[in-house]
Design a protein around this motif. Sequence first.
Motif, mmCIF file in Angstrom:
data_model
loop_
_atom_site.group_PDB
_atom_site.id
_atom_site.type_symbol
_atom_site.label_atom_id
_atom_site.label_comp_id
_atom_site.label_asym_id
_atom_site.label_seq_id
_atom_site.Cartn_x
_atom_site.Cartn_y
_atom_site.Cartn_z
ATOM 1 N N GLU A 290 0.765 -1.163 0.082
ATOM 2 C CA GLU A 290 0.077 -0.006 0.003
ATOM 3 C C GLU A 290 0.841 1.223 -0.253
ATOM 4 O OE1 GLU A 290 -2.499 -0.701 3.281
ATOM 5 O OE2 GLU A 290 -3.992 -1.730 2.192
ATOM 6 N N ARG B 191 -1.279 7.521 -5.452
ATOM 7 C CA ARG B 191 -2.741 7.406 -6.176
ATOM 8 C C ARG B 191 -3.595 7.994 -5.377
ATOM 9 N NH1 ARG B 191 -2.495 1.833 -9.519
ATOM 10 N NH2 ARG B 191 -4.422 2.603 -10.169
ATOM 11 N N ARG B 192 -5.025 8.335 -6.048
ATOM 12 C CA ARG B 192 -6.100 9.045 -5.551
ATOM 13 C C ARG B 192 -7.164 8.167 -5.893
ATOM 14 N NH1 ARG B 192 -2.414 10.674 -3.093
ATOM 15 N NH2 ARG B 192 -1.557 12.686 -2.668
ATOM 16 N N ASP B 193 -6.984 7.128 -6.518
ATOM 17 C CA ASP B 193 -8.085 6.164 -7.145
ATOM 18 C C ASP B 193 -8.152 5.009 -6.147
ATOM 19 O OD1 ASP B 193 -5.801 5.251 -8.116
ATOM 20 O OD2 ASP B 193 -6.647 4.579 -10.173
ATOM 21 N N ASN B 194 -9.093 4.043 -6.515
ATOM 22 C CA ASN B 194 -9.018 2.847 -5.874
ATOM 23 C C ASN B 194 -8.141 1.776 -6.764
ATOM 24 O OD1 ASN B 194 -9.859 -0.009 -5.295
ATOM 25 N ND2 ASN B 194 -11.960 0.656 -4.552
ATOM 26 N N TYR B 195 -7.327 1.396 -5.669
ATOM 27 C CA TYR B 195 -6.156 0.465 -6.105
ATOM 28 C C TYR B 195 -6.348 -1.059 -5.832
ATOM 29 C CZ TYR B 195 -4.405 1.616 -1.440
ATOM 30 O OH TYR B 195 -4.152 1.867 -0.113
ATOM 31 N N GLN B 196 -7.343 -1.241 -5.271
ATOM 32 C CA GLN B 196 -7.659 -2.690 -4.993
ATOM 33 C C GLN B 196 -7.316 -3.618 -6.335
ATOM 34 O OE1 GLN B 196 -8.296 -3.391 -1.827
ATOM 35 N NE2 GLN B 196 -8.080 -5.587 -2.158
ATOM 36 N N HIS B 197 -7.663 -3.284 -7.179
ATOM 37 C CA HIS B 197 -7.607 -4.332 -8.356
ATOM 38 C C HIS B 197 -5.869 -4.671 -8.535
ATOM 39 C CE1 HIS B 197 -6.648 -0.319 -10.273
ATOM 40 N NE2 HIS B 197 -6.186 -0.978 -11.393
#
Length: 234
Positions: free
Chosen positions: A100, A106-112
Motif C-alpha cells: 500500500e 494514487r488518489r483512486d481505488n487501487y484494490q485491483h
Amino acid sequence: MHLLEAKNVHGGYGGMNILNGVDLAINADEIGVIVGPNGAGKSTLLKAIFGLLRVTEGSIELRGEPITNADPGELVLKKMAFVPQEKNIFPSLTVQENLEMGAYSRRDNYQHILEQVYHFFPPLADKRAQPAGELSGGQRQMVAMGRALMIEPSLILLDEPTAGLSPLYMADIFERIVTINAAGVGVLMVEQHAKQALKIAHKGFVLVAGQNRFTDTGMNLINNPEVAKAFLGG
C-alpha cells in the motif's frame, strides 16, 4: 518510438565521471538487461535514469519526452518505478502495508492492482499480514517489486533483483520478471548473474568503464565467444 532511450549519457559522483557516454534503448514490450564487471557503471546508469544522479552530458527520454535530471517523484507520476538493491522494504510493516505504501501517489481505488500483485507473487498473498522483515530474501524481493508495481508502471527499473538469493529463488524471480513483462510492463535491470539474466532479455547491454562494449539481443550476447569469455565465465 522507444519506451526509454538514453543517448551519450555522462555522469558520476564528486566531479568524477562513472558514465562516459552510454547509449541504451528499449521498447515497451521488452526486457533490457545491463551486465558488466564491477565498477562498470551499471547501477549508476539506473540511478541516472531515475533522477538520483545528475547527468552532466547527454539525454534521457521516456516515450519521446525528455526526462534528463527529472525529479524521481515526477518520474513516478510518469509511471516509472525503481527498485533499489538494498533497503527496498519497510521491515516493520506488514506485506500488505508495504504494498500500500507503493500506492501513496494514487488518489483512486487501487484494490485491483493489489490483487494483481498477489497474482504475480502468490507467496505474498498468504503472508499479507506478516511483517516483511520476517520473510525470506526472495520473498522480500517480491515485496519490493510488488510495491513498485502498485503505480501500474509502464517501466520498472530493477537493481540486482537476485542479489544474495539462492539459485532456486533466483530462477523464481527471473520467471516472475518475465510474467510482469508479458503483462505489459517494460523492464530494465542490472544483474550480476549475467548469463541467466541474458536468457530472458530481449536486449542486452554490456558496460565496461561506463561505456557500451557490446549491445545485442540477449541470446546473441550469450553466443558471442568474446562476451562469453570475458563476462559470462566461459
